[in-house]
Write an enzyme that holds these catalytic residues in place. Structure first.
Site, PDB file in Angstrom:
ATOM      1  N   HIS A   1      18.372  81.684  49.404  1.00 12.47           N
ATOM      2  CA  HIS A   1      18.231  82.332  50.723  1.00 12.47           C
ATOM      3  C   HIS A   1      16.860  82.533  51.109  1.00 12.47           C
ATOM      4  CE1 HIS A   1      22.606  82.327  51.042  1.00 12.47           C
ATOM      5  NE2 HIS A   1      22.661  83.161  49.878  1.00 12.47           N
TER       6      HIS A   1
ATOM      7  N   ASN B   1      24.204  84.075  38.662  1.00 13.31           N
ATOM      8  CA  ASN B   1      23.649  83.696  39.976  1.00 13.31           C
ATOM      9  C   ASN B   1      22.868  84.732  40.785  1.00 13.31           C
ATOM     10  OD1 ASN B   1      23.703  81.386  42.004  1.00 13.31           O
ATOM     11  ND2 ASN B   1      24.879  82.764  43.024  1.00 13.31           N
TER      12      ASN B   1
ATOM     13  N   TRP C   1      24.821  76.595  52.134  1.00  8.54           N
ATOM     14  CA  TRP C   1      25.509  77.679  52.356  1.00  8.54           C
ATOM     15  C   TRP C   1      25.794  77.774  53.655  1.00  8.54           C
ATOM     16  CZ3 TRP C   1      28.093  79.897  48.363  1.00  8.54           C
ATOM     17  CH2 TRP C   1      28.628  81.024  48.760  1.00  8.54           C
TER      18      TRP C   1
ATOM     19  N   ASP D   1      19.843  78.070  52.331  1.00  2.00           N
ATOM     20  CA  ASP D   1      19.804  77.909  53.708  1.00  2.00           C
ATOM     21  C   ASP D   1      18.414  78.170  54.097  1.00  2.00           C
ATOM     22  OD1 ASP D   1      20.089  80.897  53.333  1.00  2.00           O
ATOM     23  OD2 ASP D   1      21.997  80.808  54.217  1.00  2.00           O
TER      24      ASP D   1
ATOM     25  N   ASN E   1      27.361  87.463  39.533  1.00  2.00           N
ATOM     26  CA  ASN E   1      26.527  87.418  40.491  1.00  2.00           C
ATOM     27  C   ASN E   1      25.726  88.559  40.894  1.00  2.00           C
ATOM     28  OD1 ASN E   1      25.838  85.871  43.035  1.00  2.00           O
ATOM     29  ND2 ASN E   1      27.335  86.714  44.381  1.00  2.00           N
ATOM     30  N   GLU E   2      24.462  88.285  41.157  1.00  2.00           N
ATOM     31  CA  GLU E   2      23.678  89.615  41.535  1.00  2.00           C
ATOM     32  C   GLU E   2      23.704  91.032  40.521  1.00  2.00           C
ATOM     33  OE1 GLU E   2      24.559  90.116  45.759  1.00  2.00           O
ATOM     34  OE2 GLU E   2      24.074  88.172  46.215  1.00  2.00           O
TER      35      GLU E   2
ATOM     36  N   GLU F   1      22.813  78.485  47.078  1.00  4.62           N
ATOM     37  CA  GLU F   1      23.326  78.694  48.430  1.00  4.62           C
ATOM     38  C   GLU F   1      22.156  78.500  49.365  1.00  4.62           C
ATOM     39  OE1 GLU F   1      24.708  83.170  48.140  1.00  4.62           O
ATOM     40  OE2 GLU F   1      25.767  82.509  46.376  1.00  4.62           O
TER      41      GLU F   1
HETATM   42  C1  XIL Z   1      28.586  86.066  51.803  1.00  4.76           C
HETATM   43  C2  XIL Z   1      29.526  85.253  52.833  1.00  4.76           C
HETATM   44  O1  XIL Z   1      28.948  83.862  53.202  1.00  4.76           O
HETATM   45  C3  XIL Z   1      30.154  85.873  54.017  1.00  4.76           C
HETATM   46  O2  XIL Z   1      30.923  85.198  54.794  1.00  4.76           O
HETATM   47  C4  XIL Z   1      30.655  87.102  53.625  1.00  4.76           C
HETATM   48  O3  XIL Z   1      31.022  88.099  54.722  1.00  4.76           O
HETATM   49  C5  XIL Z   1      29.860  87.771  52.591  1.00  4.76           C
HETATM   50  O4  XIL Z   1      29.299  86.951  51.681  1.00  4.76           O
HETATM   51  N1  XIL Z   1      25.142  85.795  48.413  1.00  4.76           N
HETATM   52  C6  XIL Z   1      26.457  85.457  47.747  1.00  4.76           C
HETATM   53  C7  XIL Z   1      27.436  85.159  48.558  1.00  4.76           C
HETATM   54  O5  XIL Z   1      26.446  85.058  46.350  1.00  4.76           O
HETATM   55  O6  XIL Z   1      28.711  85.289  48.133  1.00  4.76           O
HETATM   56  C8  XIL Z   1      27.309  85.631  50.031  1.00  4.76           C
HETATM   57  O7  XIL Z   1      28.257  84.958  50.723  1.00  4.76           O
HETATM   58  C9  XIL Z   1      26.217  85.480  50.654  1.00  4.76           C
HETATM   59  C10 XIL Z   1      25.003  86.035  49.675  1.00  4.76           C
END
Ligand code: XIL
Length: 426
Positions: free
Chosen positions: A292, A256, A377, A323, A208-209, A321
């Site tokens: 996001h 991701n 998400w 939103d 991830n990231e 994810e």
């Molecule tokens: C976020 C969670 O939703 C929070 O509850 C936590 O404090 C931090 O992580 N990208 C991601 C997720 O891949 O894992 C993150 O989730 C949101 C951003």
């Protein structure tokens, strides 16, 4: 095509948000690359009384006029979302704290009704599963998987490797041995966890990231990744994919990331990395777009362009994810420079349209056989990770980003997703 549940079945257009989890408090810190970021707190200095919750009456009046059947305020859509899609419809859930799925009957009801895939919002991340070296504990994740099995929901695992500071265990953060020894730790984590859940998860966010928005690997500085730094480069990525595949022969294995929806330098970097991994025979099978996004960013054209790049590689493509907050502070200002303090019917309709357009874009661009699904998400607005993240001088509940209001009533946004899944125009 039939659904397969695995073989288990930000921002204005001018600025870029860099989202990083940090601190030991479970809070997220946001930094932005724009100088406008410094105006976050000054731009909005007044603390105005907020009509913070969706007006049920307003929402009901919208939903009943657009609903496919029932006019009840709690079940506006006659058909569960999951029954409208040929691909998994997922939802991120919490497993402890005030928003725990398993301690809320109402939440369980809407999740089981509309969704057929779960993602642990937190509890399958590294610090939760291996808090100390060699000390693996799966209790809550296992409870979620079991609840999913009982209720017809599969699981998308999130995430084997993620740099986010407070969700990386100390033994990793404090590691001071050789790069090879660090790679072995990464391998061991990915292998052990993927092995534990083999046959129970349809797919994993393996890494991830790994990239900065510039398209560079997270190599140094505040935005750097300890994985890149301690492994002495990007090899930890291939290592994690290979370990996950050796531990689980069937799960889809995703890379991701966020802000890849805007089809810019970061998107291209992810695509180039995926090509390289494929050329090297590394078992990546999909690309996850966190999504996001905002009401007005990025453009649907950019979202389609970005999704198409992954689809053109022949990989699975997943929205992981999704939103859509109404207000955002990513760019240091608010949506169109405005703060919306009431979730009006007009905003609800904008949000519905946006959800619809995003899911429609996904279905238009990604061939059916490559659709890994769409995950939202969080369940209800008050549970969103964006609460407490966006604003320093505003009440935090003015983001309203999800498909359900705080009472788990369906919002128009949910009908937007339903419209897209049914091929209706947005
Ligand atoms: C976020 C969670 O939703 C929070 O509850 C936590 O404090 C931090 O992580 N990208 C991601 C997720 O891949 O894992 C993150 O989730 C949101 C951003």
């Amino acid at each position: 095509m039939k659904k397969s549940f695995g073989k288990l079945l930000l921002l204005s257009s001018l600025t870029t948000a860099l989202v990083a989890c940090g601190g030991g408090s479970g809070k997220i810190t946001i930094t932005t690359s724009s100088s406008t970021s410094s105006s976050v707190s000054s731009a909005i200095s007044s603390s105005v009384a907020v009509s913070s919750e969706i007006s049920s009456a307003a929402v009901s009046s919208i939903t009943s006029s657009t609903a496919t059947s029932s006019t009840s305020s709690t079940t506006n859509l006659s058909t569960p979302l999951k029954d409208l899609a040929e691909f998994p419809i997922g939802i991120a859930v919490e497993l402890d704290g005030p928003h725990s799925l398993l301690s809320s009957a109402k939440q369980k009801e809407v999740v089981a009704h509309h969704f057929d895939q779960l993602t642990a919002g937190n509890h399958m991340k590294m610090s939760y599963l291996q808090s100390a070296q060699g000390n693996f504990h799966y209790t809550q994740a296992d409870q979620m998987v079991a609840w999913g099995e009982e209720n017809g929901l599969g699981v998308h695992g999130h995430a084997l490797v993620w740099h986010s500071d407070y969700q990386v265990p100390n033994f990793m953060k404090n590691f001071s041995g050789t790069s090879q020894a660090f790679l072995d730790l990464v391998d061991n984590h990915a292998r052990t966890v993927a092995s534990h859940f083999a046959g129970k998860v349809a797919s994993w966010d393996v890494v991830n990231e790994a990239f900065l928005d510039s398209g560079e690997y997270r190599n140094q500085g505040n935005e750097g990744s300890i994985f890149y730094q301690k492994a002495g480069g990007k090899d930890y990525i291939a290592k994690a994919f290979i370990a996950a595949r050796e531990a689980d022969s069937t799960a889809d294995l995703y890379y991701n990331d966020y802000n890849t929806e805007q089809n810019g330098a970061k998107t291209d970097a992810v695509i180039a990395m995926a090509k390289e991994l494929l050329d090297d025979g590394v078992p990546i099978t999909g690309i996850g777009y966190q999504m996001h996004v905002m009401l007005d960013w990025p453009s649907i054209a950019n979202i389609k362009g970005a999704l198409k790049k992954a689809a053109d590689l022949g990989l699975m493509v997943k929205i992981t994810e999704l939103d859509v907050p109404i207000n955002h502070s990513w760019s240091g200002t608010y949506q169109n420079g405005t703060v919306y303090r009431t979730f009006t019917p007009a905003l609800a309709q904008q949000q519905k349209k946006r959800y619809c357009e995003i899911v429609s874009a996904y279905m238009e661009v990604v061939p059916a056989a490559q659709r890994g699904g769409v995950t939202i998400w969080g369940v209800a607005d008050h549970q969103s990770w964006l609460m407490g993240l966006m604003f320093s001088n505003e009440p935090n509940d003015i983001v309203w980003p999800l498909l359900f209001d705080k009472d788990y009533n369906e919002k128009p946004a949910l009908l937007g997703v339903a419209d897209a899944l049914q091929g209706k125009s947005c």
